[in-house]
Design a protein around this motif. Structure first.
Motif, short mmCIF file in Angstrom:
data_model
loop_
_atom_site.label_atom_id
_atom_site.label_comp_id
_atom_site.label_asym_id
_atom_site.label_seq_id
_atom_site.Cartn_x
_atom_site.Cartn_y
_atom_site.Cartn_z
N ARG A 62 50.86 27.71 27.75
CA ARG A 62 52.04 28.56 27.98
C ARG A 62 51.66 29.82 28.72
NH1 ARG A 62 53.31 27.25 22.53
NH2 ARG A 62 52.58 29.32 21.89
N LEU A 63 50.53 30.40 28.35
CA LEU A 63 50.09 31.62 29.02
C LEU A 63 49.80 31.37 30.49
CD1 LEU A 63 49.22 34.57 28.86
CD2 LEU A 63 46.94 33.80 28.17
N ILE A 64 49.13 30.25 30.78
CA ILE A 64 48.82 29.92 32.17
C ILE A 64 50.10 29.66 32.95
CG2 ILE A 64 47.73 28.19 33.66
CD1 ILE A 64 45.57 27.87 31.49
N ALA A 65 51.04 28.91 32.34
CA ALA A 65 52.30 28.63 33.02
C ALA A 65 53.07 29.92 33.30
CB ALA A 65 53.15 27.67 32.18
N THR A 66 53.09 30.82 32.30
CA THR A 66 53.78 32.10 32.49
C THR A 66 53.15 32.92 33.60
OG1 THR A 66 54.36 32.12 30.14
CG2 THR A 66 54.55 34.21 31.34
N LEU A 67 51.82 32.97 33.60
CA LEU A 67 51.12 33.72 34.64
C LEU A 67 51.38 33.13 36.02
CD1 LEU A 67 47.70 34.42 32.87
CD2 LEU A 67 49.55 36.04 33.31
N LYS A 68 51.38 31.79 36.12
CA LYS A 68 51.65 31.16 37.41
C LYS A 68 53.06 31.47 37.87
CE LYS A 68 48.41 27.27 37.14
NZ LYS A 68 48.27 25.78 37.08
N SER A 69 54.01 31.41 36.93
CA SER A 69 55.39 31.72 37.28
C SER A 69 55.54 33.16 37.76
CB SER A 69 56.30 31.46 36.08
OG SER A 69 57.63 31.83 36.36
N GLU A 70 54.90 34.08 37.04
CA GLU A 70 54.96 35.49 37.45
C GLU A 70 54.29 35.69 38.80
OE1 GLU A 70 53.26 37.76 34.35
OE2 GLU A 70 54.94 37.50 32.96
N LYS A 71 53.19 34.98 39.01
CA LYS A 71 52.50 35.10 40.29
C LYS A 71 53.37 34.62 41.43
CE LYS A 71 48.41 33.53 42.80
NZ LYS A 71 47.22 32.65 42.78
N GLU A 72 54.05 33.46 41.22
CA GLU A 72 54.93 32.95 42.27
C GLU A 72 56.08 33.91 42.54
OE1 GLU A 72 56.14 29.17 40.86
OE2 GLU A 72 54.21 28.17 41.27
N GLU A 73 56.64 34.49 41.47
CA GLU A 73 57.73 35.45 41.66
C GLU A 73 57.25 36.68 42.42
OE1 GLU A 73 59.32 36.37 37.88
OE2 GLU A 73 60.18 34.38 37.52
N LEU A 74 56.08 37.17 42.06
CA LEU A 74 55.54 38.34 42.76
C LEU A 74 55.26 38.02 44.22
CD1 LEU A 74 53.09 39.76 40.05
CD2 LEU A 74 55.25 40.75 40.80
N GLU A 75 54.68 36.83 44.48
CA GLU A 75 54.42 36.46 45.87
C GLU A 75 55.71 36.32 46.65
OE1 GLU A 75 52.13 32.92 45.61
OE2 GLU A 75 50.21 33.95 45.30
#
Length: 675
Positions: free
Chosen positions: A553-566
């Motif tokens: 879940r942490l990895i998925a959340t971080l990836k989602s936040e990263k995509e949003e930031l990008e």
């Protein structure tokens, strides 16, 4: 004369092994560290474990543990995050962190050895006696054989700089024994290091500006002053006519390629604009460089920062003592000036401030003074967006000061000296430019050159380590002293551990922070147990599954936040690009409209001139018309007079003609007829 007490203690690696044993490690490279008790926080314990492994084993080469062991994962991540850190550096950091957590550990250690004490003088003629160990004036180089078979040589890093003939401890100022003819005492001079040599130029001594360079070269390997024979300048394309270099102070000395550039500065006969002088290190000649574009007004006390292939000039004080806060850029490849109109709120007008560049993008401005006060504010200019900001400072914020000197070493910006119109500043401070956290490196006592204004600060290299070198200054008397400080990475590490920082700050900090969430999940199921660095695998199957799910879940959340930031970043970039295009189009339209306006203004001025001439002609014609009417009246009067005269003359002629012919014809006289 100020004395500083420096204790060397056990030499490395003995000091490290004593600290490791005290902390709970068993002294072998494969120590399980079960002796490390809960008196250390998780972050500190993990970092101590990683540094111990780095010092005794070397770089982490073991494979990553399985996901069901969160503690082992945390330990592996912390160790792996240290990368290629040298073993000697890991030993030193281990000891320093232990000293910060438990300052009295050494006195309570079972293998305590009395510390030799060294007197380090901060006067002008230091005579420092080195520690004698094993019959040598310097600590003996010790060799240890770790279990992996590699040989590691290390020297006591509290006592180094063998060529100085004195003891230099970390984060302490030392006055080395310098030989040769010293330069004249001064302040507000320029200094630069080129190939292990420090060049000093110009400055102010007793109110008189200096332009001497022949004695101002300090060899940083032998610590001796030497002479540079400055030759007469020759004509060149850059300088069609070479003139004697005027004395100056408050200038900036910058190395560029094989030249030293002297930029701006106060002179006895100031020019209207900033002059750029170049000293060729190969030919030993001065020349004046020709620049293009609109050059800034002449000034002194400004900051000049080399960013890539350009110089960024900010602030200063002009020849009329007016303070400035303008921003200019000089392209050193084209030698073209450009005035920068940045958005945001710039620093207030000031001089004698300090400036540094971070990551080749951010220009930092700190301190400085006006005619009435000194500042301790920090301003940042984004050189890509050309926008000013004033971020919040962290840590031990320095007191207001002006006339200080600063130099960056990596991401650390060291600030020395300065004053507040009352007294000199005794603290040497450092700013981590990534976290904007301040910390105090050291403090000097008494009225020493380091607590003065107008001193210079440069960074050099000695025995493969960075050293800070200060020269000159004024605190009631002029100085020509040299002082050296060998900075440690303590302040950097401490700031990174104690304060929340961006992800890119440090691998060590990242390795520690990356494991906190996993550890907290693990500790939640360990009620009543003592937290230790190494624990046996007693996790239940449910805990394993829960940990894996949490990690996913942490990895998925971080990836989602990263995509949003990008995605947000790309949108911002596109919007910025579009705004720049619109701005360029608007500037083009504005330029065309301005040209059209200028043309219309010219035509209007021409028409106004023609109208004025016509008005003058009309006025002249009116005057002539009035004169003509008067002449006509006079002519009519003359005609009437002429007509009257002609009638009278004709009448007289008729009378005279009738009397004669009558007499001839015998016509009687009128009087006779009347009779």
């Amino acid at each position: 004369m100020a004395m500083a007490r420096a204790s060397s203690g056990l030499a490395y690696p003995d000091r490290f092994y004593a600290a490791a044993s005290y902390a709970g490690f068993d002294g072998s490279p494969n120590s399980s560290s079960k002796g490390v008790s809960s008196k250390f926080s998780n972050d500190v314990a993990l970092l101590l474990y990683a540094l111990y492994q780095q010092a005794t084993v070397g770089r982490c080469t073991v494979p990553k543990p399985r996901a069901w062991s969160p503690v082992e994962q945390s330990k592996w991540t912390s160790w792996n995050g240290l990368g290629n850190m040298a073993a000697a550096e890991a030993m030193r950091l281990f000891v320093k962190i232990l000293e910060e957590e438990d300052p009295g550990w050494y006195s309570r250690a079972s293998d305590f050895v009395a510390e030799p004490v060294v007197d380090v003088e901060m006067n002008h003629n230091p005579k420092v006696e080195p520690v004698t160990e094993n019959g040598n004036p310097f600590p003996e180089t010790k060799t240890i054989s770790p279990e992996n078979g590699s040989m590691l040589e290390t020297q006591d890093k509290d006592v180094v700089l063998e060529g100085l003939g004195s003891i230099a401890v970390y984060d302490q100022w030392i006055a080395p024994p310098v030989s040769g003819l010293r330069p004249k005492p001064r302040y507000e001079h320029g200094a630069a290091v080129v190939q292990d040599k420090m060049y000093i130029f110009g400055g102010n001594h007793n109110g008189r500006y200096l332009n001497d360079l022949q004695d101002e070269v300090l060899d940083l390997r032998s610590w001796s002053w030497s002479k540079v024979e400055v030759k007469s300048g020759t004509e060149s394309l850059e300088s069609p006519s070479t003139v004697p270099l005027p004395p100056c102070a408050g200038h900036s000395l910058i190395q560029w390629e094989n030249k030293l550039l002297s930029v701006a500065g106060h002179t006895k006969d100031p020019s209207e604009t900033i002059q750029v002088k170049a000293f060729d290190l190969q030919t030993c000649t001065w020349s004046t460089l020709k620049t293009y574009g609109k050059a800034p007004a002449s000034r002194g006390g400004q900051s000049v920062t080399l960013v890539g292939t350009s110089l960024v000039i900010f602030g200063g004080q002009d020849a009329k003592r007016s303070l400035l806060n303008d921003l200019h850029l000089l392209d050193l490849e084209t030698m073209t000036w450009d005035e920068i109109d940045a958005v945001g709120v710039p620093p207030s007008p000031r001089s004698d401030h300090a400036a540094a560049v971070h990551a080749e993008r951010y220009l930092l401005i700190f301190g400085g003074g006006s005619h009435a006060t000194c500042f301790n504010d920090l301003h940042v200019l984004d050189l890509q967006a050309m926008e000013w900001s004033r971020p919040t400072q962290q840590g031990d914020i320095p007191s207001p000061r002006a006339g200080h000197a600063g130099v960056p070493v990596g991401e650390n910006w060291f600030i020395v000296g300065g004053g507040d119109n009352k007294s000199g500043v005794s603290e040497t401070v450092v700013l981590n430019m990534s976290t904007l956290g301040w910390s105090v490196v050291t403090t000097v006592q008494g009225r020493v050159p380091l607590a003065s204004e107008g001193l210079s600060l440069v960074v050099g290299s000695y025995n493969g380590e960075d050293v800070l070198i200060s020269f000159g200054g004024y605190n009631g008397r002029y100085s020509n002293e040299v002082n050296v400080l060998k900075p440690s990475h303590k302040s950097t590490l401490q700031t990174k551990i104690m304060e929340p920082v961006p992800e890119s700050v440090s691998a060590v900090h990242n390795a520690t922070n990356a494991t906190r969430d996993v550890e907290s999940e693990f500790e939640a199921g360990q009620e009543g147990k003592i937290r230790e660095i190494v624990m046996d695998n007693v996790d239940s199957e449910s805990m394993k599954i829960k940990t894996e799910e949490t990690s996913e879940r942490l990895i998925a959340t971080l990836k989602s936040e990263k995509e949003e930031l990008e995605s947000s970043l790309n949108k911002e970039k596109m919007q910025s690009h579009q705004l720049k295009q619109e701005l360029a189009e608007a500037e083009t339209r504005n330029s065309d409209l301005y040209k059209e306006l200028q043309s219309i203004r010219g035509q209007l001025a021409s028409e106004q001139s023609r109208c004025f001439k016509l008005e003058v002609d009309v006025a002249e014609l009116r005057q002539k018309l009035q004169t003509l009417e008067t002449l006509q009246k006079e002519l009519e009067l003359l005609r009437r007079q002429k007509a009257a005269s002609e009638q009278a003359l004709n009448a007289k002629q008729r009378q005279s003609s009738g009397g004669m012919w009558g007499w001839l014809a015998g016509t009687p006289d009128e009087k006779a007829d009347d009779a």
